[in-house]
Scaffold this active site. Structure first.
Site, PDB file in Angstrom:
ATOM      1  N   TYR A 268      26.468 -57.301 -29.864  1.00 36.47           N
ATOM      2  CA  TYR A 268      26.051 -55.937 -30.886  1.00 36.47           C
ATOM      3  C   TYR A 268      24.732 -56.285 -31.212  1.00 36.47           C
ATOM      4  O   TYR A 268      23.938 -55.818 -30.829  1.00 36.47           O
ATOM      5  CB  TYR A 268      27.199 -55.447 -31.838  1.00 36.47           C
ATOM      6  CG  TYR A 268      28.056 -55.201 -31.873  1.00 36.47           C
ATOM      7  CD1 TYR A 268      28.081 -54.030 -31.817  1.00 36.47           C
ATOM      8  CD2 TYR A 268      29.137 -55.781 -32.111  1.00 36.47           C
ATOM      9  CE1 TYR A 268      29.539 -53.582 -30.822  1.00 36.47           C
ATOM     10  CE2 TYR A 268      30.847 -55.066 -32.183  1.00 36.47           C
ATOM     11  CZ  TYR A 268      30.885 -54.010 -31.905  1.00 36.47           C
ATOM     12  OH  TYR A 268      31.808 -53.347 -32.004  1.00 36.47           O
ATOM     13  N   THR A 304      29.521 -51.125 -22.498  1.00 31.80           N
ATOM     14  CA  THR A 304      28.424 -51.832 -24.124  1.00 31.80           C
ATOM     15  C   THR A 304      29.729 -52.088 -25.134  1.00 31.80           C
ATOM     16  O   THR A 304      31.075 -52.078 -24.877  1.00 31.80           O
ATOM     17  CB  THR A 304      28.074 -50.579 -25.030  1.00 31.80           C
ATOM     18  OG1 THR A 304      28.391 -49.841 -25.082  1.00 31.80           O
ATOM     19  CG2 THR A 304      27.455 -49.772 -23.545  1.00 31.80           C
ATOM     20  N   ASP A 305      29.554 -52.766 -25.928  1.00 38.34           N
ATOM     21  CA  ASP A 305      30.646 -53.376 -27.535  1.00 38.34           C
ATOM     22  C   ASP A 305      30.628 -52.099 -28.224  1.00 38.34           C
ATOM     23  O   ASP A 305      30.040 -50.653 -27.866  1.00 38.34           O
ATOM     24  CB  ASP A 305      30.020 -54.090 -27.789  1.00 38.34           C
ATOM     25  CG  ASP A 305      31.321 -54.772 -28.763  1.00 38.34           C
ATOM     26  OD1 ASP A 305      32.511 -54.324 -29.033  1.00 38.34           O
ATOM     27  OD2 ASP A 305      30.583 -56.816 -29.130  1.00 38.34           O
ATOM     28  N   TRP A 306      31.903 -52.219 -28.882  1.00 34.90           N
ATOM     29  CA  TRP A 306      32.241 -50.421 -29.617  1.00 34.90           C
ATOM     30  C   TRP A 306      31.491 -50.442 -30.375  1.00 34.90           C
ATOM     31  O   TRP A 306      31.111 -50.879 -31.448  1.00 34.90           O
ATOM     32  CB  TRP A 306      33.520 -51.209 -29.947  1.00 34.90           C
ATOM     33  CG  TRP A 306      34.717 -50.758 -29.056  1.00 34.90           C
ATOM     34  CD1 TRP A 306      35.978 -50.418 -29.406  1.00 34.90           C
ATOM     35  CD2 TRP A 306      34.446 -50.907 -27.426  1.00 34.90           C
ATOM     36  NE1 TRP A 306      36.508 -49.682 -28.021  1.00 34.90           N
ATOM     37  CE2 TRP A 306      36.240 -50.522 -26.831  1.00 34.90           C
ATOM     38  CE3 TRP A 306      34.142 -51.492 -26.437  1.00 34.90           C
ATOM     39  CZ2 TRP A 306      36.124 -50.765 -25.686  1.00 34.90           C
ATOM     40  CZ3 TRP A 306      34.232 -51.760 -25.345  1.00 34.90           C
ATOM     41  CH2 TRP A 306      35.529 -51.003 -24.622  1.00 34.90           C
TER      42      TRP A 306
END
Length: 596
Positions: A268, A304-306
């Protein structure tokens, strides 16, 4: 049988055939992976009409699969292994009703440890139980890590999980960071060996029908969080390098590439004070395309991260999108920037319509979409999902948590325990191993378990020794999702210390500290008769060590600072930089077995 359904054809031919048959909407659905819940009985989650729809972890399964045409899901929650297997089969049946019958890839955060954090790992009954990654690093045995990951692979396969959102290749360079428990410690070269062994255990020599794909995270290394705050939250969005140590954090990822990791997840955070754009790594073209794709030649999947795009609610509380550095962009523009950066898939999102909108508007070309969709399809074919996505519930019940796997996990828990001190005073003899049947007072230990080793007494006055299990300290935060992140201070308050030191003054005391991250322990270390550390260990695993039945092999996978002043003076990107740590990296004592 269409060509893409023919298992005798080469994977590339099957990918090309299927890609040519897909609509834009079907391609867009492939590019999103979000959370999906499971009911305890193994049925699919289908909320009642009129139920709140703002919690993504309770969304309608059929709406995502047959409506949004999605087929990658991160399993949230758990059920018994048999029920998880039955759930997988029901989910695959649902996917088979779609036009092209593209099977679902089920993913998960780690499930074999003690920590239960919706953002990092889900302790799951029915699976074998192991020390958290710092404990594996404390042992330092690559073959054990490979064997552990192989057991993870076998238990995941049994219930239908085909993608591991791990290992974590980040370094524990900032001791306050709340996600150290997912790392293999602070030494980059040790972490590199552990990460590579883990990937080999999950994937084998090459990705195939018996593999679980590894999504290694969080590129380019998430450890150097400013002041140790986590990038899930706005106050933790900055990643800093005051020691000029950016490249050092890439070392474990280089090992992951060499081991053939199928996927990479950027973090992130946004880099500050580097040559790269100050936007979150998932939006960062210099990092994903320039560093990951071009410098390292990585051609696998980048997810990608969440939750980089959409504001949501988690556990009833508002949870803004982690769009660090691009908060001013609307949702389509955020997706456009992610795709331009070079990512293939958006994690924690369920908005394929945004990709469709961007293509129709001419802001993203079909060639760009096809490049990502081809990577995603290729992995499904390599994993054998198009040929047989189903699992056997009877086998799941038999394999998961088997006696063999459970024993292996218990042995690793004991091996990972680190003896920090074993002498009440400089002139005294070691207190460990404890003698069988000793009169022992316990705190934080199940008395029924302790009674297998000692005579458990209720009061300190009756005891010859006390055993006290505690956790590393932290600043408790209670705002929604934040409560799962043990962040902030590493030292005990006066109020927290008082009962612990009173126990140590009354009777020789063995303290065991659960180190989900480093702790500042000078007062306890001084007064303890013995001090040990664990990284996830049951009472049985600990007592086996303390009574000499099993040998502790753990060596600290990160240093334990002497004071918070030393922590505050450190550089977030430089591991183990205290001038005078209480216990240095690699510290650990051997306990002599009891004499005959």
């Amino acid at each position: 049988m269409e060509p893409y359904e023919n298992p005798r054809l080469p994977v590339d031919a099957r990918v090309t055939d299927l890609l040519g048959r897909m609509t834009l909407e079907e391609k867009a659905g492939l590019m999103f992976q979000t959370m999906i819940a499971i009911n305890p009985d193994g049925s699919l989650v289908e909320p009642e009409p009129g139920a709140p729809d703002d919690d993504p972890m309770r969304a309608s399964t059929s709406a995502m699969v047959t409506g949004k045409l999605m087929n990658h899901f991160n399993l949230f929650g758990a059920a018994a292994p048999r029920r998880m297997a039955e759930w997988n089969n029901r989910l695959q049946d649902l996917a088979a009703t779609t036009r092209l019958g593209i099977p679902v890839t089920v993913s998960t955060d780690p499930r074999h440890g003690f920590v239960d954090n919706p953002a990092a790992g889900a302790h799951t009954d029915g699976f074998s139980l192991w020390p958290e990654p710092p404990g594996l690093a404390a042992i330092g045995d690559e073959e054990l890590v490979r064997q552990h990951a192989d057991i993870v692979r076998r238990e995941y396969l049994a219930v239908g999980i085909r993608l591991a959102l791990h290992p974590t290749a980040d370094l524990a360079s900032e001791p306050r960071w709340a996600r150290i428990m997912g790392t293999f410690g602070s030494d980059a070269h040790v972490a590199a060996r552990m990460v590579a062994a883990y990937i080999r255990g999950l994937q084998g020599d090459a990705l195939g029908p018996h593999s679980v794909a590894a999504m290694t995270k969080h590129f380019p290394g998430a450890g150097p969080q400013k002041d140790g705050e986590d990038a899930h939250f706005p106050y933790g969005r900055e990643q800093v390098y005051p020691g000029g140590n950016f490249d050092h954090h890439l070392i474990p990822f280089e090992a992951a590439f060499a081991a053939g990791t199928s996927q990479i997840m950027p973090y992130y955070a946004m880099p500050v004070g580097t040559p790269y754009e100050e936007v979150g790594f998932g939006f960062n073209k210099g990092v994903i395309t320039g560093l990951l794709r071009e410098k390292y030649g990585f051609d696998g999947i980048v997810c990608t991260d969440w939750g980089l795009v959409t504001d949501s609610r988690i556990l009833g509380s508002p949870f803004p999108a982690r769009a660090w550095g691009v908060e001013h962009l609307d949702r389509p523009a955020r997706v456009e920037k992610i795709l331009d950066a070079g990512a293939d898939q958006l994690g924690g999102e369920a908005a394929p319509e945004l990709v469709v909108e961007l293509v129709h508007a001419g802001r993203v070309g079909m060639d760009r979409i096809d490049a990502s969709v081809a990577r995603l399809l290729r992995e499904k074919f390599l994993l054998g999902l198009f040929d047989d996505p189903y699992v056997d519930p009877d086998a799941a019940e038999r394999i998961c948590g088997s006696d063999e796997f459970t024993a292996a996990g218990l042995a690793a828990q004991s091996r990972s325990i680190t003896i920090l001190k074993d002498r009440p005073s400089a002139a005294a003899d070691p207190i460990l191993p404890l003698q069988a049947g000793v009169r022992m007072h316990v705190q934080g230990v199940d008395p029924e378990v302790a009674e297998r080793y000692a005579t458990v007494v209720d009061s300190l006055e009756e005891a010859h020794v006390a055993l006290v299990r505690i956790s590393a300290p932290y600043d408790e935060r209670t705002e929604g999702f934040e409560k799962f992140f043990r962040a902030g201070r590493l030292d005990f308050t006066v109020e927290e210390l008082q009962p612990l030191l009173a126990t140590a003054a009354a009777v020789p005391t063995v303290f065991d500290v659960f180190l989900d991250r480093p702790a500042v322990l000078p007062e306890i270390a001084e007064k303890a008769a013995a001090l040990v550390a664990d990284y996830g260990a049951s009472d049985t695993a600990l007592l086996d060590v303390l009574f000499g039945r099993t040998k502790a092999e753990g060596r600290l996978p990160f240093e334990l600072p002497r004071s918070m002043e030393a922590v505050d003076a450190g550089h977030e990107d430089v591991p183990d930089d205290s001038p005078d740590p209480l216990f240095p990296y690699g510290h650990g004592l051997d306990v002599q077995p009891p004499t005959e």
